[in-house]
Design a protein around this motif. Structure first.
Motif, PDB file in Angstrom:
ATOM      1  N   VAL A  33       0.845  -1.195   0.000  1.00  0.00           N
ATOM      2  CA  VAL A  33       0.000   0.000   0.000  1.00  0.00           C
ATOM      3  C   VAL A  33       0.878   1.242   0.000  1.00  0.00           C
ATOM      4  CG1 VAL A  33      -1.675   1.320   1.380  1.00  0.00           C
ATOM      5  CG2 VAL A  33      -1.914  -1.155   1.174  1.00  0.00           C
ATOM      6  N   ASP A  34       0.508   2.229  -0.830  1.00  0.00           N
ATOM      7  CA  ASP A  34       1.234   3.494  -0.832  1.00  0.00           C
ATOM      8  C   ASP A  34       0.582   4.414   0.201  1.00  0.00           C
ATOM      9  OD1 ASP A  34       2.581   5.801  -1.246  1.00  0.00           O
ATOM     10  OD2 ASP A  34       2.183   5.925  -3.396  1.00  0.00           O
ATOM     11  N   TYR A  35       1.206   4.512   1.369  1.00  0.00           N
ATOM     12  CA  TYR A  35       0.584   5.270   2.464  1.00  0.00           C
ATOM     13  C   TYR A  35       0.550   6.778   2.196  1.00  0.00           C
ATOM     14  CZ  TYR A  35       0.398   0.992   5.179  1.00  0.00           C
ATOM     15  OH  TYR A  35       0.095  -0.263   5.605  1.00  0.00           O
ATOM     16  N   ARG A  36       1.337   7.230   1.176  1.00  0.00           N
ATOM     17  CA  ARG A  36       1.297   8.671   0.859  1.00  0.00           C
ATOM     18  C   ARG A  36      -0.038   9.066   0.232  1.00  0.00           C
ATOM     19  NH1 ARG A  36       6.515   8.511  -2.720  1.00  0.00           N
ATOM     20  NH2 ARG A  36       5.193   6.812  -3.389  1.00  0.00           N
ATOM     21  N   THR A  37      -0.731   8.086  -0.361  1.00  0.00           N
ATOM     22  CA  THR A  37      -2.004   8.427  -1.013  1.00  0.00           C
ATOM     23  C   THR A  37      -3.221   7.891  -0.246  1.00  0.00           C
ATOM     24  OG1 THR A  37      -1.771   6.484  -2.419  1.00  0.00           O
ATOM     25  CG2 THR A  37      -1.007   8.579  -3.332  1.00  0.00           C
ATOM     26  N   LEU A  38      -2.977   7.310   0.932  1.00  0.00           N
ATOM     27  CA  LEU A  38      -4.116   6.797   1.716  1.00  0.00           C
ATOM     28  C   LEU A  38      -4.703   7.933   2.569  1.00  0.00           C
ATOM     29  CD1 LEU A  38      -5.558   4.060   2.254  1.00  0.00           C
ATOM     30  CD2 LEU A  38      -4.087   3.780   4.250  1.00  0.00           C
ATOM     31  N   GLY A  39      -6.036   8.066   2.510  1.00  0.00           N
ATOM     32  CA  GLY A  39      -6.696   9.151   3.250  1.00  0.00           C
ATOM     33  C   GLY A  39      -6.648   8.955   4.748  1.00  0.00           C
ATOM     34  N   ALA A  40      -6.667   7.695   5.204  1.00  0.00           N
ATOM     35  CA  ALA A  40      -6.573   7.389   6.637  1.00  0.00           C
ATOM     36  C   ALA A  40      -6.388   5.895   6.823  1.00  0.00           C
ATOM     37  CB  ALA A  40      -7.838   7.830   7.379  1.00  0.00           C
ATOM     38  N   LEU A  41      -5.617   5.552   7.840  1.00  0.00           N
ATOM     39  CA  LEU A  41      -5.473   4.146   8.228  1.00  0.00           C
ATOM     40  C   LEU A  41      -6.182   3.985   9.577  1.00  0.00           C
ATOM     41  CD1 LEU A  41      -2.188   2.072   8.261  1.00  0.00           C
ATOM     42  CD2 LEU A  41      -3.736   2.033  10.201  1.00  0.00           C
ATOM     43  N   TYR A  42      -7.183   3.109   9.605  1.00  0.00           N
ATOM     44  CA  TYR A  42      -7.885   2.809  10.863  1.00  0.00           C
ATOM     45  C   TYR A  42      -7.253   1.544  11.420  1.00  0.00           C
ATOM     46  CZ  TYR A  42     -11.329   6.157   9.131  1.00  0.00           C
ATOM     47  OH  TYR A  42     -11.944   7.295   8.655  1.00  0.00           O
ATOM     48  N   THR A  43      -6.694   1.624  12.628  1.00  0.00           N
ATOM     49  CA  THR A  43      -5.988   0.460  13.198  1.00  0.00           C
ATOM     50  C   THR A  43      -6.968  -0.662  13.534  1.00  0.00           C
ATOM     51  OG1 THR A  43      -6.300   1.079  15.523  1.00  0.00           O
ATOM     52  CG2 THR A  43      -4.391   2.042  14.377  1.00  0.00           C
ATOM     53  N   LYS A  44      -6.418  -1.864  13.715  1.00  0.00           N
ATOM     54  CA  LYS A  44      -7.225  -2.937  14.326  1.00  0.00           C
ATOM     55  C   LYS A  44      -7.672  -2.423  15.702  1.00  0.00           C
ATOM     56  CE  LYS A  44      -9.086  -6.886  15.247  1.00  0.00           C
ATOM     57  NZ  LYS A  44     -10.479  -7.029  14.739  1.00  0.00           N
ATOM     58  N   ALA A  45      -8.796  -2.912  16.169  1.00  0.00           N
ATOM     59  CA  ALA A  45      -9.326  -2.484  17.465  1.00  0.00           C
ATOM     60  C   ALA A  45      -8.247  -2.553  18.544  1.00  0.00           C
ATOM     61  CB  ALA A  45     -10.505  -3.371  17.854  1.00  0.00           C
ATOM     62  N   ILE A  46      -8.272  -1.573  19.433  1.00  0.00           N
ATOM     63  CA  ILE A  46      -7.337  -1.565  20.571  1.00  0.00           C
ATOM     64  C   ILE A  46      -8.178  -1.675  21.841  1.00  0.00           C
ATOM     65  CG2 ILE A  46      -5.474  -0.309  21.729  1.00  0.00           C
ATOM     66  CD1 ILE A  46      -5.289   1.405  19.065  1.00  0.00           C
ATOM     67  N   THR A  47      -7.848  -2.655  22.669  1.00  0.00           N
ATOM     68  CA  THR A  47      -8.549  -2.833  23.944  1.00  0.00           C
ATOM     69  C   THR A  47      -7.552  -2.658  25.093  1.00  0.00           C
ATOM     70  OG1 THR A  47      -8.219  -5.230  23.782  1.00  0.00           O
ATOM     71  CG2 THR A  47     -10.338  -4.371  23.014  1.00  0.00           C
ATOM     72  N   ARG A  48      -8.026  -2.688  26.322  1.00  0.00           N
ATOM     73  CA  ARG A  48      -7.137  -2.465  27.477  1.00  0.00           C
ATOM     74  C   ARG A  48      -6.110  -3.592  27.587  1.00  0.00           C
ATOM     75  NH1 ARG A  48     -10.749  -1.601  32.225  1.00  0.00           N
ATOM     76  NH2 ARG A  48     -11.086  -3.797  31.821  1.00  0.00           N
ATOM     77  N   GLU A  49      -6.600  -4.829  27.630  1.00  0.00           N
ATOM     78  CA  GLU A  49      -5.702  -5.988  27.710  1.00  0.00           C
ATOM     79  C   GLU A  49      -5.551  -6.611  26.322  1.00  0.00           C
ATOM     80  OE1 GLU A  49      -8.223  -5.896  30.257  1.00  0.00           O
ATOM     81  OE2 GLU A  49      -6.725  -5.066  31.644  1.00  0.00           O
ATOM     82  N   PRO A  50      -4.462  -7.381  26.119  1.00  0.00           N
ATOM     83  CA  PRO A  50      -4.376  -8.147  24.866  1.00  0.00           C
ATOM     84  C   PRO A  50      -5.542  -9.133  24.809  1.00  0.00           C
ATOM     85  CG  PRO A  50      -2.309  -8.275  26.106  1.00  0.00           C
ATOM     86  CD  PRO A  50      -3.315  -7.618  26.996  1.00  0.00           C
ATOM     87  N   ARG A  51      -6.020  -9.429  23.606  1.00  0.00           N
ATOM     88  CA  ARG A  51      -7.116 -10.397  23.441  1.00  0.00           C
ATOM     89  C   ARG A  51      -6.726 -11.435  22.408  1.00  0.00           C
ATOM     90  NH1 ARG A  51     -12.736  -8.549  24.651  1.00  0.00           N
ATOM     91  NH2 ARG A  51     -13.244 -10.172  23.161  1.00  0.00           N
ATOM     92  N   GLU A  52      -6.983 -12.692  22.754  1.00  0.00           N
ATOM     93  CA  GLU A  52      -6.716 -13.807  21.843  1.00  0.00           C
ATOM     94  C   GLU A  52      -7.725 -13.854  20.711  1.00  0.00           C
ATOM     95  OE1 GLU A  52      -4.613 -16.629  21.761  1.00  0.00           O
ATOM     96  OE2 GLU A  52      -3.356 -15.382  23.067  1.00  0.00           O
TER      97      GLU A  52
END
Ligand code: DOR
Length: 303
Positions: A33-52
């Protein structure tokens, strides 16, 4: 031609983002992916603790699209900061943290922690995951809870707050209005649709969790209707998601009232999709004589 999108007083450089969960934490797609032309990257969900996450198999391809029951598997907020943020912070595109939790307190703790340790562009509040027993959809289907949670998080950050809505409700507009009343800057519309696949030989659901979230072309008409209905109910910008594979799909969402879009499932088919879609939007705008994204919304009051 102005392709910027204003959300909560900040500007995204263009309307084409990569949806949460489809691009990992960025480094996984670096070569593709060319990140210079990406309007936004939405991360994978982030929670308090790690989740399996949920037991496997948790992704199934069907003729209608992709079924997933990941269950918010992620590294948790501390490892996000120490292992993922150092890479993400150097990217040339806005990085938006997708935040999830089992209860409102967890969402608040994650945002407070990320406020202290990162400089994310903004937050997407995931109240619409169909694959967890606590949090997710249980929060996003109840207007009073949605309004209260959004207000609590609003007080914790001045950054853009985007609330991600579930289509698995009777009236998506009441949830949208609740998020707006709580102070959301924008709405992502829609998360996956609850679906199922059965193994006829084993005579039981393919995915151990039984139901899962359907994404891909089959949900585009559902997403479009949701965007249109939400557009007529709130004043804040809407980010359209659901089955966007080609530039024409993105254009439909923009005409239905979206101010930006996210590409999800298509990234698994062709990682270059966001770039192709951005180019397609530009040439459509040129053809139509549009000078900004607002021009897409000139037509729908006459519908
Ligand atoms: O379909 C989805 N799957 N939507 C989400 O919000 C999260 C994801 C998961 O982790 O299950």
């Amino acid at each position: 031609m102005d392709l910027s999108v204003k959300i909560g007083g900040k500007l995204l450089p263009n309307p084409v983002g990569a949806a949460s969960g489809t691009i990992g934490y960025g480094s996984e797609y670096e070569a593709l992916v060319d990140y210079r032309t990406l309007g936004a990257l939405y991360t994978k969900a982030i929670t308090r603790e790690p989740r399996e996450g949920n037991p496997i198999p948790r992704i199934v391809e069907t003729t209608a699209g992709l079924l997933n029951s990941i269950g918010l598997a992620n590294v948790g907020m501390e490892r996000f900061v120490t292992e993922k943020w150092t890479y993400l912070r150097e990217l040339p595109c806005p990085v938006i943290g997708n935040i999830a939790g089992s209860d409102p307190e967890e969402y608040a703790e994650v945002i407070s922690f990320l406020e202290a340790h990162t400089d994310l562009w903004g937050y997407e509040i995931n109240i619409s995951c169909p694959n967890v027993k606590k949090g997710g959809i249980t929060i996003g289907t109840e207007p009073t809870t949605v309004e209260r949670l959004t207000r609590t998080l609003r007080d914790l950050t001045p950054k853009p707050l985007i609330v991600k809505l579930t289509p698995n409700v009777t009236d998506i507009t009441e949830i949208a209005r609740a998020a707006e009343a709580g102070g959301a800057d924008a709405l992502s519309c829609i998360n996956t649709v609850v679906g199922m696949a059965i193994d006829i030989h084993k005579k039981r659901p393919v995915i151990p969790q039984k139901t899962a979230g359907l994404s891909g072309p089959a949900i585009k008409p559902i997403g479009l209707a949701a965007v249109y209905r939400v557009r007529t109910s709130v004043r804040i910008p809407i980010i359209g998601i659901g089955g966007i594979m080609e530039p024409e799909d993105a254009i439909e969402y923009l005409l239905a009232g979206a101010s930006a879009i996210q590409v999800g499932t298509a990234l698994f088919v062709d990682p270059h999709t966001p770039d192709r879609i951005l180019k397609g939007i530009k040439s459509y705008m040129e053809q139509e004589g549009f000078t900004s994204l607002q021009d897409f919304h000139r037509f729908w009051p006459e519908w």
